[in-house]
Design an enzyme around this catalytic site. Structure first.
Site, PDB file in Angstrom:
ATOM      1  N   ASP A 290       3.126   3.372   3.262  1.00  0.00           N
ATOM      2  CA  ASP A 290       1.702   3.630   3.366  1.00  0.00           C
ATOM      3  C   ASP A 290       1.301   3.366   4.824  1.00  0.00           C
ATOM      4  O   ASP A 290       2.099   2.900   5.638  1.00  0.00           O
ATOM      5  CB  ASP A 290       0.906   2.770   2.369  1.00  0.00           C
ATOM      6  CG  ASP A 290      -0.472   3.388   2.087  1.00  0.00           C
ATOM      7  OD1 ASP A 290      -0.879   4.314   2.816  1.00  0.00           O
ATOM      8  OD2 ASP A 290      -1.138   2.945   1.130  1.00  0.00           O
TER       9      ASP A 290
HETATM   10  C1  BGC Z   1      -3.882   4.840   1.589  1.00  0.00           C
HETATM   11  C2  BGC Z   1      -3.014   5.951   1.062  1.00  0.00           C
HETATM   12  C3  BGC Z   1      -3.191   7.186   1.889  1.00  0.00           C
HETATM   13  C4  BGC Z   1      -2.882   6.859   3.321  1.00  0.00           C
HETATM   14  C5  BGC Z   1      -2.959   8.048   4.248  1.00  0.00           C
HETATM   15  C6  BGC Z   1      -3.746   4.659   3.075  1.00  0.00           C
HETATM   16  O1  BGC Z   1      -4.714   3.808   3.573  1.00  0.00           O
HETATM   17  O2  BGC Z   1      -3.558   3.647   0.926  1.00  0.00           O
HETATM   18  O3  BGC Z   1      -3.304   6.187  -0.284  1.00  0.00           O
HETATM   19  O4  BGC Z   1      -2.379   8.211   1.395  1.00  0.00           O
HETATM   20  O5  BGC Z   1      -3.806   5.889   3.769  1.00  0.00           O
HETATM   21  O6  BGC Z   1      -4.238   8.436   4.501  1.00  0.00           O
END
Ligand code: BGC
Length: 743
Positions: A290
């Site tokens: 993530d």
């Molecule tokens: C979130 C994810 C997301 C990623 C990319 C993160 O902060 O937890 O779910 O896909 O950002 O934007």
């Protein structure tokens, strides 16, 4: 767009590249891919390999903390594998061209984005959609958003989010399918099918990314990013199956969670990524972290420094580093110091290249970038039609005393009160990303169309928060003139989603005060509740005659709500998360284990609260209709079976009202005696059926051994002979019960 200038490696390697990158099922295709990728990797430098494992956010859209680094030159050198948050065909074409034409080997980039519940056309938030219990609708929504996003040049959706969640304080419950493992797994499958389609060569599909692996939905205290502490039994029984369902459905990528699990951050959790995901489940796709997940390991304090973080993450199984740039900056040094092996680097690089191969990017790096197609496809009316259908089916009728709903089209005057009456933006909900409020039809506009012969008086009365009561009087005056009041209250879009945990999940004080003022006028009152998460509605339940849970429904919120309010559409949604009576009850969910002292309100020393029943205000699986349904007793074709047998359980469901309606028929099973304590009941099947007024349909479920398995005392997933309670009805609280035996 033509492949005019794409002349480098891809062309040199074309003899190995399949013309049609089919579903990748089948050994021939895998062998071709492996050969192609091995050949390419044999030409790559260490830096180029590491570069493939690097995913960077563009400056176009922001979904987390950004650094000021300009990675464009790194990409041009072939040291970036992909970008996310970069949008539009035009822009992506130019980005791709820079890299393909300037880097040594011309390896194309992969473009990811949070395509969560729509792209330009916004669909209901995932929790709302799950309330439809309609897998066709869930798949249609996923299909539509993938088609729209792919037409804008994207390759990869960071969806589905399948984190089971029992705590509505956690704002991200809005992004998932609620509290139940069985339903969550079915929805995960439908979403993967919708996003990925049948064939990766099809440029109208995206690669899916199931997230957040694992158990991100169970942070202590419902506080986002917090630790997760749970037994392996709990994890395997309730939290892991939806990720596995997505993987079994062919989901190509998996995103790690931010949290630690029992002390080990998911980003460095070898047990999860390698032992469970790869070795047990046979996942052969790509694992991405993530957002800044590797960087954050220094805050978890499980690594010495960034280099250590990068080394631990890649060794545990991470293939692609989202936004930390730690692989980019430290993997070479880590390799030279012997902290990571060439096998680690190669595995990560290969898994990324495999994705690009499957997407057909080596065949044509611009194959998703067709501006003419984008013009044709983006915001196509068919997506709005689909969003409207899904939105109608996502609405849940929570209360309807005296049949206040539906509101007759002959009603003289309707007062539409509350901040959501004219608002557009908040219908988009969390993670609407590329969705814009211009696409939204607000409630007031939809009501004018839906009730052409009625006078609609609209007053916002207050804002969502704050303490400005200056508009209360006008709202009350409007209510005095009305035959019925519809109050449009709730949460703004940013109040649920990421980093949106709350300790108080009631309506804001100002909204509650407005409701009190309006209630004094004594008119029939309908609440339209807009929100991303279950809320505490204990006060509202007393004050309103009718309550419609309308969530954040997306672009077609207004028309969908108007259809239901007028009765053009008979609501059929059922809750997929329990609505607590108070925050103090949380977590409250239907499939709890029994205790040695089951709740008995008349006995002090039982498992209960002194000041509240254990049950939620509205349970899982609950939802009303404008008609009513009655259930016959359950008929079994036999009342016992062996492990290789099947029992057919049938109920007759009768529509006893005057309107046609859809009913979600739910089957729950509870093990009477097992080697470990088991939930009193668990959802094990459901069917959504349309039943014309006055008619009866037979609904049959098949019970197999598979549905009876659980992690036994030895942590082996198996069933145990004995008696089982079987419930079939219209909610998790149905009393329609029989018993069968597994021999
Ligand atoms: C979130 C994810 C997301 C990623 C990319 C993160 O902060 O937890 O779910 O896909 O950002 O934007």
């Amino acid at each position: 767009m033509k492949l005019d200038k794409y002349i480098k490696t891809a062309c040199l390697l074309l003899p190995f590249c399949v013309v049609s990158c089919d579903t990748n099922k089948g050994n021939d295709k895998d062998a071709e891919m492996n050969k192609f990728v091995s050949d390419l990797m044999s030409k790559m430098t260490l830096e180029e390999k590491i570069g493939q494992s690097t995913l960077i956010s563009s400056w176009w859209d922001v979904t987390g903390p950004v650094s000021n680094n300009d990675y464009a030159h790194k990409a041009k050198d072939g040291h970036v594998g992909g970008f996310f948050n970069a949008l539009t065909c035009d822009f992506l074409y130019r980005l791709q061209k820079e890299v393909v034409e300037n880097s040594r080997l011309g390896i194309p980039l992969m473009f990811g984005y949070d395509v969560i519940h729509g792209y330009k056309t916004t669909f209901p938030t995932p929790l709302a959609m799950s309330s439809s219990w309609d897998m066709e609708m869930v798949e249609l929504a996923a299909r539509s958003m993938a088609e729209e996003a792919a037409a804008d040049g994207l390759h990869w959706a960071f969806a589905p989010m399948v984190d089971i969640a029992r705590d509505p304080r956690w704002g991200r419950v809005a992004e998932g399918a609620g509290e139940d493992t069985f339903l969550g797994s079915e929805i995960a499958r439908a979403q993967v099918r919708g996003i990925q389609g049948e064939n990766f060569a099809d440029t109208a599909t995206l690669i899916a990314c199931v997230k957040h692996f694992a158990a991100y939905g169970a942070p202590v205290g419902g506080r986002d990013y917090n630790s997760v502490d749970m037994s392996e039994r709990q994890l395997r029984e309730f939290y892991l199956p939806p990720y596995k369902a997505a993987v079994d459905e062919g989901c190509q990528t998996v995103m790690c969670a931010f949290n630690d699990i029992n002390g080990v951050p998911a980003t460095t959790n070898k047990w999860l990524m390698t032992d469970v995901l790869r070795d047990e489940w046979g996942f052969d796709g790509m694992i991405v972290t993530d957002y800044t997940g590797i960087f954050e390991l220094t805050n978890h304090k499980t690594v010495r420094d960034s280099a250590d973080a990068g080394a631990q993450a890649i060794r545990a199984g991470v293939d692609m580093d989202m936004q930390s740039a730690i692989f980019m900056n430290y993997s070479k040094e880590n390799y030279e110091k012997g902290l990571i092996s060439m096998e680690d680097i190669d595995r990560a690089c290969r898994n990324v290249l495999n994705m690009k191969y499957k997407l057909g990017l080596f065949e044509d790096p611009y194959r998703y970038c067709d501006t003419m197609r984008a013009k044709r496809v983006l915001k196509h009316p068919k997506f709005f039609k689909a969003s409207h259908e899904v939105a109608k089916r996502s609405i849940v009728l929570l209360k309807n005393d005296n049949e206040v709903l539906p509101i007759s089209k002959n009603t003289k005057t309707i007062a539409l009160i509350g901040p959501m009456a004219t608002n557009k933006r908040n219908h988009l909900g969390t993670w609407h990303t590329a969705g814009r409020e211009e696409t939204v039809t607000p409630i007031y506009e939809a009501f004018l169309k839906e009730f052409p012969d009625s006078r609609i008086i609209v007053e916002d009365g207050c804002w969502y928060e704050g303490d400005d009561r200056s508009k209360f009087a006008k709202a009350v005056a409007a209510v005095r003139q009305a035959d019925v009041v519809v109050m449009c209250m709730g949460e703004q879009e940013f109040e649920s989603g990421e980093a949106a945990s709350k300790t108080d999940i009631r309506l804001a004080k100002i909204q509650r005060d407005l409701i009190d003022e309006v209630a004094k006028v004594n008119k029939p009152m309908v609440l339209l509740l807009h929100n991303g998460r279950p809320m505490v509605l204990t006060d509202e339940e007393k004050k309103f005659d009718a309550i419609l849970e309308v969530w954040h429904l997306g672009s077609m919120a207004g028309p969908a709500i108007a259809d239901v309010v007028s009765g053009d559409h008979n609501p059929s949604g059922k809750l997929t998360m329990s609505f607590p009576r108070s925050v103090g009850q949380i977590p409250v969910y239907y499939n709890y284990l029994n205790t040695g002292r089951p709740e008995n309100v008349n006995v002090r020393f039982t498992s209960r609260y002194l000041d509240s029943p254990n049950s939620p205000l509205y349970p899982f699986g609950y939802g009303l209709s404008y008609t009513s349904f009655s259930y016959s007793n359950i008929e079994l074709d036999k009342d016992s079976m062996t492990k290789d047998g099947v029992i057919k359980a049938t109920v007759k469901v009768t529509n006893t009202g005057k309107r046609d309606g859809d009913e979600v028929v739910q089957m729950y099973i509870g093990d009477q005696v097992a080697s470990v304590s088991r939930p009193l009941k668990e959802l094990k099947g459901f069917k959504k059926v349309n039943i014309p007024a006055g008619k009866t349909v037979d609904v049959t479920f098949e019970i197999t051994d598979e549905l009876l398995k659980f992690y036994n005392a030895d942590m082996v997933r198996d069933s145990e002979p004995g008696d089982f309670d079987l419930y079939i009805g219209g909610s998790s609280q149905t009393g329609n019960k029989t018993v069968f035996t597994l021999k």
